[in-house]
Design a protein around this motif. Structure first.
Motif, PDB file in Angstrom:
ATOM      1  N   GLY A 414     -65.732 -23.079  30.840  1.00  0.00           N
ATOM      2  CA  GLY A 414     -66.517 -22.346  29.847  1.00  0.00           C
ATOM      3  C   GLY A 414     -66.645 -23.172  28.581  1.00  0.00           C
ATOM      4  N   PRO A 415     -67.449 -22.691  27.627  1.00  0.00           N
ATOM      5  CA  PRO A 415     -67.696 -23.465  26.400  1.00  0.00           C
ATOM      6  C   PRO A 415     -66.456 -23.594  25.508  1.00  0.00           C
ATOM      7  CG  PRO A 415     -68.653 -21.268  26.216  1.00  0.00           C
ATOM      8  CD  PRO A 415     -68.174 -21.406  27.622  1.00  0.00           C
ATOM      9  N   GLN A 416     -65.393 -22.805  25.804  1.00  0.00           N
ATOM     10  CA  GLN A 416     -64.167 -22.870  25.006  1.00  0.00           C
ATOM     11  C   GLN A 416     -63.174 -23.904  25.521  1.00  0.00           C
ATOM     12  OE1 GLN A 416     -64.782 -20.735  27.459  1.00  0.00           O
ATOM     13  NE2 GLN A 416     -63.223 -19.138  27.707  1.00  0.00           N
ATOM     14  N   VAL A 417     -63.484 -24.534  26.659  1.00  0.00           N
ATOM     15  CA  VAL A 417     -62.553 -25.528  27.229  1.00  0.00           C
ATOM     16  C   VAL A 417     -62.626 -26.825  26.428  1.00  0.00           C
ATOM     17  CG1 VAL A 417     -62.003 -26.933  29.254  1.00  0.00           C
ATOM     18  CG2 VAL A 417     -62.586 -24.515  29.532  1.00  0.00           C
ATOM     19  N   MET A 418     -61.461 -27.334  26.043  1.00  0.00           N
ATOM     20  CA  MET A 418     -61.336 -28.514  25.167  1.00  0.00           C
ATOM     21  C   MET A 418     -62.157 -29.706  25.644  1.00  0.00           C
ATOM     22  SD  MET A 418     -57.666 -30.193  26.244  1.00  0.00           S
ATOM     23  CE  MET A 418     -57.379 -30.732  27.940  1.00  0.00           C
ATOM     24  N   ALA A 419     -62.390 -30.632  24.717  1.00  0.00           N
ATOM     25  CA  ALA A 419     -63.094 -31.870  25.060  1.00  0.00           C
ATOM     26  C   ALA A 419     -62.170 -32.839  25.810  1.00  0.00           C
ATOM     27  CB  ALA A 419     -63.606 -32.525  23.780  1.00  0.00           C
ATOM     28  N   GLY A 420     -60.868 -32.554  25.821  1.00  0.00           N
ATOM     29  CA  GLY A 420     -59.899 -33.434  26.475  1.00  0.00           C
ATOM     30  C   GLY A 420     -58.654 -33.553  25.614  1.00  0.00           C
ATOM     31  N   TYR A 421     -57.663 -34.313  26.084  1.00  0.00           N
ATOM     32  CA  TYR A 421     -56.480 -34.566  25.263  1.00  0.00           C
ATOM     33  C   TYR A 421     -56.768 -35.753  24.344  1.00  0.00           C
ATOM     34  CZ  TYR A 421     -53.879 -31.363  28.236  1.00  0.00           C
ATOM     35  OH  TYR A 421     -53.445 -30.244  28.908  1.00  0.00           O
ATOM     36  N   TRP A 422     -56.362 -35.640  23.100  1.00  0.00           N
ATOM     37  CA  TRP A 422     -56.643 -36.639  22.071  1.00  0.00           C
ATOM     38  C   TRP A 422     -56.140 -38.018  22.508  1.00  0.00           C
ATOM     39  CZ3 TRP A 422     -59.581 -37.415  18.048  1.00  0.00           C
ATOM     40  CH2 TRP A 422     -59.229 -38.334  17.052  1.00  0.00           C
ATOM     41  N   GLN A 423     -57.096 -38.940  22.699  1.00  0.00           N
ATOM     42  CA  GLN A 423     -56.806 -40.328  23.054  1.00  0.00           C
ATOM     43  C   GLN A 423     -55.909 -40.463  24.293  1.00  0.00           C
ATOM     44  OE1 GLN A 423     -55.452 -41.875  19.219  1.00  0.00           O
ATOM     45  NE2 GLN A 423     -57.556 -42.307  18.638  1.00  0.00           N
ATOM     46  N   ARG A 424     -56.062 -39.527  25.240  1.00  0.00           N
ATOM     47  CA  ARG A 424     -55.288 -39.579  26.493  1.00  0.00           C
ATOM     48  C   ARG A 424     -56.214 -39.369  27.693  1.00  0.00           C
ATOM     49  NH1 ARG A 424     -49.690 -38.208  25.084  1.00  0.00           N
ATOM     50  NH2 ARG A 424     -49.477 -39.496  23.227  1.00  0.00           N
ATOM     51  N   PRO A 425     -57.117 -40.316  27.961  1.00  0.00           N
ATOM     52  CA  PRO A 425     -58.040 -40.111  29.086  1.00  0.00           C
ATOM     53  C   PRO A 425     -57.304 -39.926  30.421  1.00  0.00           C
ATOM     54  CG  PRO A 425     -58.190 -42.364  28.209  1.00  0.00           C
ATOM     55  CD  PRO A 425     -57.367 -41.577  27.250  1.00  0.00           C
ATOM     56  N   ASP A 426     -56.135 -40.572  30.551  1.00  0.00           N
ATOM     57  CA  ASP A 426     -55.355 -40.448  31.793  1.00  0.00           C
ATOM     58  C   ASP A 426     -54.878 -39.010  31.995  1.00  0.00           C
ATOM     59  OD1 ASP A 426     -53.899 -40.906  29.415  1.00  0.00           O
ATOM     60  OD2 ASP A 426     -52.104 -41.478  30.521  1.00  0.00           O
ATOM     61  N   GLU A 427     -54.371 -38.405  30.903  1.00  0.00           N
ATOM     62  CA  GLU A 427     -53.878 -37.023  30.976  1.00  0.00           C
ATOM     63  C   GLU A 427     -55.044 -36.043  31.151  1.00  0.00           C
ATOM     64  OE1 GLU A 427     -50.796 -35.849  31.044  1.00  0.00           O
ATOM     65  OE2 GLU A 427     -49.799 -37.792  30.806  1.00  0.00           O
ATOM     66  N   THR A 428     -56.177 -36.344  30.517  1.00  0.00           N
ATOM     67  CA  THR A 428     -57.356 -35.485  30.640  1.00  0.00           C
ATOM     68  C   THR A 428     -57.830 -35.468  32.092  1.00  0.00           C
ATOM     69  OG1 THR A 428     -57.988 -36.029  28.369  1.00  0.00           O
ATOM     70  CG2 THR A 428     -59.700 -35.057  29.760  1.00  0.00           C
ATOM     71  N   ALA A 429     -57.857 -36.650  32.708  1.00  0.00           N
ATOM     72  CA  ALA A 429     -58.331 -36.774  34.097  1.00  0.00           C
ATOM     73  C   ALA A 429     -57.473 -35.945  35.060  1.00  0.00           C
ATOM     74  CB  ALA A 429     -58.315 -38.241  34.523  1.00  0.00           C
ATOM     75  N   LYS A 430     -56.191 -35.788  34.731  1.00  0.00           N
ATOM     76  CA  LYS A 430     -55.288 -35.018  35.609  1.00  0.00           C
ATOM     77  C   LYS A 430     -55.617 -33.520  35.618  1.00  0.00           C
ATOM     78  CE  LYS A 430     -51.212 -37.933  34.821  1.00  0.00           C
ATOM     79  NZ  LYS A 430     -49.931 -37.948  34.083  1.00  0.00           N
ATOM     80  N   VAL A 431     -56.194 -33.016  34.510  1.00  0.00           N
ATOM     81  CA  VAL A 431     -56.381 -31.558  34.409  1.00  0.00           C
ATOM     82  C   VAL A 431     -57.833 -31.108  34.556  1.00  0.00           C
ATOM     83  CG1 VAL A 431     -54.318 -31.204  32.991  1.00  0.00           C
ATOM     84  CG2 VAL A 431     -56.515 -31.619  31.864  1.00  0.00           C
ATOM     85  N   MET A 432     -58.798 -32.033  34.507  1.00  0.00           N
ATOM     86  CA  MET A 432     -60.205 -31.636  34.610  1.00  0.00           C
ATOM     87  C   MET A 432     -60.752 -31.958  36.011  1.00  0.00           C
ATOM     88  SD  MET A 432     -60.731 -30.251  31.677  1.00  0.00           S
ATOM     89  CE  MET A 432     -62.454 -29.839  31.978  1.00  0.00           C
ATOM     90  N   THR A 433     -61.440 -30.993  36.623  1.00  0.00           N
ATOM     91  CA  THR A 433     -62.042 -31.228  37.936  1.00  0.00           C
ATOM     92  C   THR A 433     -63.436 -31.823  37.735  1.00  0.00           C
ATOM     93  OG1 THR A 433     -63.137 -29.081  38.072  1.00  0.00           O
ATOM     94  CG2 THR A 433     -60.846 -29.166  38.825  1.00  0.00           C
TER      95      THR A 433
END
Length: 446
Positions: A414-433
């Protein structure tokens, strides 16, 4: 996605919200300051701050920050409990075009050092009660501009002096500290009042808040919440509140008990920002752990909305004076942050006459994802329905969607889902499908 839950929506709640109504939180603030100028925005220790005063004070803080030459998007930390300076600083930072880094005042020096380094915060507003923690790490962090506030600074004279004297000398709540280059809040406010706040163009993609999360198991990460994320969740909350808000008398102000800390995303969105949108007033409780003091304060107000966590509901229910309060104006009790226990919910309904409406979300979702209908009459033991413009899926270990009735990982889109973890593309990739769902790490069944 088939949002089959929409048929269970209460009357008056839309299936979707439109975040493009505001291009930034700055636009929301400007609208609120004009529209509700004379109304009370915050009540703290018997003092009132109107929307107009919040406008003037936050413009002064924003102008002072701009005078320091910070670039747009600079991170500014706020390390305070629920005192009047928090909403002033928060609005000031955002109006100046910067990003708020919310800091828990109870952090250890090690936790604070990590967060200031990781966020790259160049400035910090800190309540003097916690300044000694900052002093221990100030030489190791990029944060060079420090503004120290005292509990009573924004109260009217002579109450301001009395409160500061009691906090420092009677209750001994301010450990000694020394930061020669730090500025005092009232001096900064006075300087900023002589300056003009420059208009800054912020848009949906600009970062409004860094909300740190997950320090219990590994390194704490900053959930990057954009202006769009937070606007969306505030509008989702407003839409979801409609059945409860319909109980207000025409012209009656929504008064929210703000005992949950504003540096936490639950109170930030559902108390501070939602009240900006609706012209509501926040009753600030600086220390909800002091239950007798909290109850005494509640006795002075007609309150309508009561967001809390299970432990706080339970603590209040075990106080005899709480049971004697007048709950006639209470239209909504909102439980979040952790599961509400059945026994607590049943006792709350019996004493206040209002059921606890349980919600669920995370820092990564600004925070609201699901909530029980606000016209509910009983405790359901569930986390409710997906909010407007929100998709929920239950996933297996491989990220495949499971059928209804299966146990799996709750995933949110949804539109409320964060843009990602701050400067952590590796951690972001783990949680976003790949199709935009945020994997919460929580197990649920639909």
């Amino acid at each position: 996605m088939d949002r089959f839950w929409l048929k269970n929506y209460p009357q008056g709640v839309p299936a979707d919200i439109d975040p493009s109504r505001y291009k930034s939180l700055i636009q929301l603030f400007d609208e609120a300051f004009k529209k509700y100028s004379g109304q009370g925005a915050y009540s703290f220790m018997g003092a009132e701050m109107t929307f107009g005063q919040l406008d003037q004070n936050s413009a002064a803080i924003g102008a002072w920050l701009q005078s320091k030459g910070f670039a747009k998007g600079t991170r500014v930390a706020i390390m305070m409990p629920n005192v009047l300076q928090y909403p002033v600083a928060m609005a000031g930072v955002l109006r100046a075009g910067y990003t708020v880094v919310n800091v828990n005042p109870l952090y250890t020096p090690r936790e604070l050092e990590h967060q200031l380094k990781d966020s790259g915060a160049e400035a910090i507003f800190v309540l003097e009660n916690f300044a000694t923690t900052l002093q221990q790490v100030i030489d190791k962090v990029p944060t060079k501009t420090v503004v120290v506030c005292a509990m009573g600074d924004m109260l009217p004279f002579p109450k301001s002096l009395i409160v500061n004297f009691v906090v420092r000398n009677v209750k001994k709540m301010v450990p000694e500290f020394s930061m020669p280059n730090a500025r005092r809040w009232n001096d900064v406010l006075a300087d900023g009042t002589k300056m003009n706040l420059k208009q800054v163009e912020c848009s949906h993609g600009d970062v409004a808040f860094l909300q740190y999360t997950g320090g219990t198991t590994g390194v704490s990460k900053g959930a990057t919440l954009t202006h769009k994320n937070v606007i969306a969740n505030m509008l989702q909350a407003e839409a979801w509140y409609q059945p409860a808000l319909a109980k207000l008398k025409p012209g009656e102000q929504m008064i929210t008990v703000t005992a949950l800390p504003l540096y936490h995303i639950f109170a930030l969105t559902c108390c501070a920002l939602l009240s900006m949108r609706t012209g509501g007033k926040n009753l600030l409780i600086p220390n909800p752990r002091d239950i007798p003091g909290f109850v005494k304060e509640l006795g002075k107000h007609k309150f309508g909305v009561f967001p809390a966590v299970n432990t706080l509901f339970n603590g209040l229910l075990n106080n005899e004076d709480f049971k004697k309060l007048d709950f006639k104006s209470l239209i909504l009790s909102l439980g979040g942050g952790m599961a509400v226990q059945k026994a607590v919910a049943e006792k709350w309904l019996k004493i206040t006459g209002t059921p606890i409406c349980e919600a669920y979300g995370l820092s990564e979702t600004s925070p609201g994802a699901t909530c029980n209908p606000t016209d509910t009459t009983k405790y359901t033991g569930s986390i409710g329905l997906p909010m407007p413009s929100t998709d929920i899926a239950i996933l297996d270990d491989d990220g495949k969607q499971l059928p209804v009735g299966s146990v799996g990982e709750i995933a949110i889109r949804g539109p409320q889902v964060m843009a990602g973890y701050w400067q952590r593309p590796d951690e972001t990739a783990k949680v976003m499908t790949p199709d935009g769902f945020f994997r919460s790490g929580d197990i649920g069944v639909m």
